[in-house]
Design a protein around this motif. Structure first.
Motif, short mmCIF file in Angstrom:
data_model
loop_
_atom_site.label_atom_id
_atom_site.label_comp_id
_atom_site.label_asym_id
_atom_site.label_seq_id
_atom_site.Cartn_x
_atom_site.Cartn_y
_atom_site.Cartn_z
N SER A 166 -4.35 -10.33 0.21
CA SER A 166 -4.48 -9.80 1.56
C SER A 166 -3.65 -8.56 1.82
CB SER A 166 -4.10 -10.88 2.58
OG SER A 166 -4.99 -11.97 2.50
N PHE A 167 -2.44 -8.49 1.25
CA PHE A 167 -1.56 -7.37 1.57
C PHE A 167 -1.89 -6.12 0.75
CE2 PHE A 167 0.55 -11.16 3.06
CZ PHE A 167 0.88 -10.78 4.34
N SER A 168 -2.25 -6.30 -0.49
CA SER A 168 -2.73 -5.15 -1.27
C SER A 168 -4.05 -4.64 -0.70
CB SER A 168 -2.88 -5.52 -2.75
OG SER A 168 -3.60 -6.72 -2.91
N GLU A 169 -4.87 -5.54 -0.17
CA GLU A 169 -6.12 -5.15 0.48
C GLU A 169 -5.85 -4.33 1.74
OE1 GLU A 169 -10.12 -4.78 1.55
OE2 GLU A 169 -9.36 -5.58 -0.36
N LYS A 170 -4.83 -4.71 2.49
CA LYS A 170 -4.51 -3.97 3.71
C LYS A 170 -4.04 -2.56 3.40
CE LYS A 170 -3.44 -7.96 6.64
NZ LYS A 170 -2.40 -8.71 7.38
N TYR A 171 -3.26 -2.38 2.35
CA TYR A 171 -2.82 -1.03 1.94
C TYR A 171 -4.06 -0.17 1.64
CZ TYR A 171 0.68 2.19 -0.14
OH TYR A 171 1.51 3.25 -0.42
N TYR A 172 -5.01 -0.75 0.93
CA TYR A 172 -6.27 -0.08 0.61
C TYR A 172 -7.04 0.26 1.88
CZ TYR A 172 -11.18 0.07 -1.04
OH TYR A 172 -12.49 0.41 -1.29
N GLN A 173 -7.11 -0.68 2.81
CA GLN A 173 -7.85 -0.46 4.06
C GLN A 173 -7.20 0.62 4.92
OE1 GLN A 173 -10.81 -1.60 4.90
NE2 GLN A 173 -10.98 -2.86 3.04
N TYR A 174 -5.88 0.74 4.85
CA TYR A 174 -5.20 1.82 5.59
C TYR A 174 -5.68 3.17 5.07
CZ TYR A 174 -1.65 -0.73 8.33
OH TYR A 174 -1.00 -1.51 9.26
N ALA A 175 -5.83 3.29 3.75
CA ALA A 175 -6.30 4.55 3.18
C ALA A 175 -7.71 4.87 3.65
CB ALA A 175 -6.24 4.48 1.66
N LEU A 176 -8.57 3.87 3.68
CA LEU A 176 -9.94 4.08 4.16
C LEU A 176 -9.93 4.48 5.64
CD1 LEU A 176 -11.80 1.07 2.49
CD2 LEU A 176 -11.90 3.48 1.80
N ALA A 177 -9.08 3.83 6.43
CA ALA A 177 -9.01 4.14 7.86
C ALA A 177 -8.54 5.57 8.10
CB ALA A 177 -8.08 3.15 8.56
#
Length: 355
Positions: free
Chosen positions: A91-102
């Motif tokens: 979940s936390f590595s996914e959130k870092y990735y999602q921040y980049a997409l955002a």
């Protein structure tokens, strides 16, 4: 009997937390100006103790934010013009990735199923990725990436920036800070403090990249961008009023850890992690979630339960022992046990006797 917290953050407070907090109150440090000499002494002390504890080079900046999540955003804004690459297995590595997409970057990810980790030989960094983002210890699934694999990957991609999340493992990993570009953590886990302080360690390559993006007219954030944080940090200052109490307490705790010695701390951590995993290795009704022993977190053990995890959590709560449930998909059939510095060997042994 007071409660003992084995949760993955916020976690058990550092044993001397009350003593250090009382010193902060007695000296009325909550009322001093963040532009004062007294504050600069607090910042400098914390800076110096963290450098000793983690082996941080003098040329790197140690900067403070409100949280590690804030650093996800700031690192992407300041260090990526077009493309980032993320290792995602929770979940936390996914959130870092999602921040980049955002932030509208061309973010790419190498994803693994929950409970699996990454090794050097299987990772191929995209040619155009400017920064590689690694969550060294995935809090949600109890998987770690070995420091040696991170170092090898960086050496094989020396021209790319590396940003390493050590939120739930610092100061345990033996990372080479001369090799890493951006490393960050928050204090409510292994440092045994209340939440509200993020620590960002970055090298001069990061500063150069951020300045170059800014000079191109690109936005690298309006609130405390990297060059602004860097300039202030080198003068033991912060752009605006920071979490003075958090910075003070972190310095005192880091100093106390240095008195014990990081080698001793790491050995105790490894020994306690071994006790936890051995306890569940062949225990009926339980199963270690991460199958590869080399990739099991030393600080957050995730265990599958055959019966609802809430049953055990409630049973232990009645004994004043607070453990965490699984995260996300594992909420109902997993437990998470934090093996942080504030939790003694005796505490770990007492918990395991009850399970």
């Amino acid at each position: 009997m007071s409660k003992k917290y084995f949760t993955a953050g916020p976690a058990e407070l550092y044993p001397k937390f009350s003593e250090f907090l009382q010193e902060f109150v007695d000296k009325q440090l909550g009322s001093i100006s963040h532009r004062s000499g007294d504050f600069k002494k607090i910042y400098q002390h914390t800076d110096e103790q963290l450098r000793i504890l983690l082996g941080i080079p003098e040329e790197n900046a140690i900067m403070f934010t409100g949280s590690a999540s804030e650093i996800w955003e700031k690192s992407i804004q300041s260090l990526v013009e077009f493309e980032s690459f993320h290792l995602v297995n929770g979940s936390f590595s996914e959130k870092y990735y999602q921040y980049a997409l955002a932030l509208q970057k061309t973010a790419k990810a190498f994803k693994k199923p929950l409970g699996e980790g990454f090794t050097y030989s299987e990772i191929e960094v995209p040619e155009y990725a400017e920064m590689v983002c690694i969550t060294q210890n995935e809090t949600s699934t109890g998987v770690q990436m070995r420091e040696a694999d991170i170092h090898k990957l960086k050496r094989s991609n020396a021209h790319k920036l590396f940003s390493i999340d050590i939120v739930s493992s610092a100061p345990i990993p033996t990372l080479d800070f001369k090799l890493m570009d951006s490393v960050f953590f928050s204090v409510q886990k292994n440092f045994g403090m209340p939440a509200g302080l993020g620590v960002w360690i970055a090298n001069e390559k990061c500063l150069e990249k951020a300045v170059s993006l800014k000079e191109k007219g690109l936005s690298i954030g309006a609130h405390h961008d990297l060059p602004t944080l860097w300039k202030n940090a080198k003068n033991y200052q912060n752009p605006s009023t920071p979490n003075v109490m958090g910075i003070f307490l972190l310095g005192k705790i880091a100093e106390d850890m240095n008195k014990t010695g990081i080698d001793t701390i790491r050995k105790t951590n490894a020994s306690n992690a071994k006790k936890i995993y051995q306890h569940f290795e062949n225990k009926e009704g339980y199963e270690i979630f991460v199958k590869d022993p080399d990739l099991r977190s030393k600080t957050v053990a995730v265990i599958n339960t055959s019966s609802p995890s809430s049953d055990l959590i409630q049973k232990l709560k009645a004994e004043n022992m607070i453990i965490g449930s699984g995260y996300g998909p594992g909420k109902d059939n997993q437990i998470r046990i934090a093996n942080f510095i504030s939790t003694s060997t005796e505490d770990i042994e007492a918990l395991l006797e009850k399970i």
